[in-house]
Design a protein around this motif. Structure first.
Motif, PDB file in Angstrom:
ATOM      1  N   UNK A 132       0.833  -1.211   0.000  1.00 53.05           N
ATOM      2  CA  UNK A 132       0.000   0.000   0.000  1.00 53.05           C
ATOM      3  C   UNK A 132       0.865   1.258   0.000  1.00 53.05           C
ATOM      4  N   UNK A 133       1.953   1.236   0.758  1.00 50.98           N
ATOM      5  CA  UNK A 133       2.845   2.391   0.829  1.00 50.98           C
ATOM      6  C   UNK A 133       3.484   2.678  -0.526  1.00 50.98           C
ATOM      7  N   UNK A 134       3.961   1.650  -1.195  1.00 49.14           N
ATOM      8  CA  UNK A 134       4.641   1.867  -2.476  1.00 49.14           C
ATOM      9  C   UNK A 134       3.671   2.260  -3.581  1.00 49.14           C
ATOM     10  N   UNK A 135       2.369   2.106  -3.356  1.00 37.87           N
ATOM     11  CA  UNK A 135       1.379   2.523  -4.349  1.00 37.87           C
ATOM     12  C   UNK A 135       1.185   4.041  -4.355  1.00 37.87           C
ATOM     13  N   UNK A 167      12.534   3.158  -1.406  1.00 34.91           N
ATOM     14  CA  UNK A 167      12.146   1.803  -1.026  1.00 34.91           C
ATOM     15  C   UNK A 167      12.186   1.736   0.503  1.00 34.91           C
ATOM     16  N   UNK A 168      11.161   1.172   1.091  1.00 34.79           N
ATOM     17  CA  UNK A 168      11.082   1.050   2.545  1.00 34.79           C
ATOM     18  C   UNK A 168      11.209  -0.404   2.950  1.00 34.79           C
ATOM     19  N   UNK A 169      11.749  -0.616   4.139  1.00 33.71           N
ATOM     20  CA  UNK A 169      11.868  -1.949   4.712  1.00 33.71           C
ATOM     21  C   UNK A 169      11.352  -1.923   6.146  1.00 33.71           C
ATOM     22  N   UNK A 181      20.628  -5.421  -0.923  1.00 29.35           N
ATOM     23  CA  UNK A 181      21.703  -4.434  -0.896  1.00 29.35           C
ATOM     24  C   UNK A 181      21.256  -3.072  -0.404  1.00 29.35           C
ATOM     25  N   UNK A 182      20.011  -2.938  -0.014  1.00 29.32           N
ATOM     26  CA  UNK A 182      19.481  -1.639   0.421  1.00 29.32           C
ATOM     27  C   UNK A 182      19.891  -1.355   1.864  1.00 29.32           C
ATOM     28  N   UNK A 195      10.409   0.676  -5.921  1.00 35.89           N
ATOM     29  CA  UNK A 195      10.296  -0.337  -6.964  1.00 35.89           C
ATOM     30  C   UNK A 195      11.444  -1.324  -6.999  1.00 35.89           C
ATOM     31  N   UNK A 196      12.407  -1.174  -6.105  1.00 37.25           N
ATOM     32  CA  UNK A 196      13.532  -2.099  -6.041  1.00 37.25           C
ATOM     33  C   UNK A 196      13.002  -3.495  -5.736  1.00 37.25           C
ATOM     34  N   UNK A 197      13.400  -4.475  -6.562  1.00 42.79           N
ATOM     35  CA  UNK A 197      12.913  -5.844  -6.397  1.00 42.79           C
ATOM     36  C   UNK A 197      13.765  -6.594  -5.385  1.00 42.79           C
TER      37      UNK A 197
END
Length: 162
Positions: free
Chosen positions: A41-44, A51-53, A92-93, A86-88
């Motif tokens: 939902x956040x990335x939408x 990019x969040x983790x 490495x993040x 959008x990082x798949x």
């Protein structure tokens, strides 16, 4: 000497990036599904650029009334990384320390470990500095209603792990 410093720095960066996913990997599967739902939902949102983790849990609660049904409440933080939205492969993040945490609360019903579509899962995420007491109260009330609508105990009254 410079080569040794570079090697140590590279090893430290690898350790930090692997720790970014370690907290997520240690969550039980049913909680990871809720985090995934929040991240989706956040990335939408168009305004989100990074990019969040998953960063860490604040509160976890689970009620199991039986028949492979569970009601989950999870309050947690997401943290921005240096990777673009959008990082798949996020292995490495690395976490950024110049962005506020995102405070999320999710509650949902699972049946046999899968999130049910009814009642509709609740996801509320907001930058931590803008979270108000009223918002916190609304979250709790909404999640308690989820439990009441099925006749179970309230989610936040259970003695789940913190």
């Amino acid at each position: 000497m410079a080569a040794l410093f570079l090697l140590l720095f590279s090893a430290g960066a690898l350790l930090v990036s692997s720790n970014a996913q370690e907290a997520y990997n240690q969550l039980p599967e049913t909680y990871r599904k809720g985090v995934d739902l929040a991240l989706e939902k956040l990335s939408a949102h168009a305004a989100i650029q990074h990019h969040f983790l998953f960063f860490r849990s604040v509160t976890k609660s689970e009620i199991e009334p039986g028949f492979d049904v569970s009601y989950i409440y999870h309050h947690f933080y997401l943290k921005a990384t240096k990777c673009q939205k959008g990082t798949v492969d996020s292995t490495g993040c690395q976490f950024r320390n110049d962005r506020p945490l995102i405070d999320c609360a999710v509650c949902y019903k699972t049946f046999r470990g899968e999130i049910e579509q009814e009642p509709k899962p609740y996801v509320h995420c907001i930058h931590k500095p803008t979270l108000t007491e009223e918002m916190k109260t609304a979250r709790v009330n909404h999640c308690n209603t989820l439990g009441y609508s099925s006749g179970s105990l309230t989610l936040l009254a259970s003695t789940g792990a913190k």
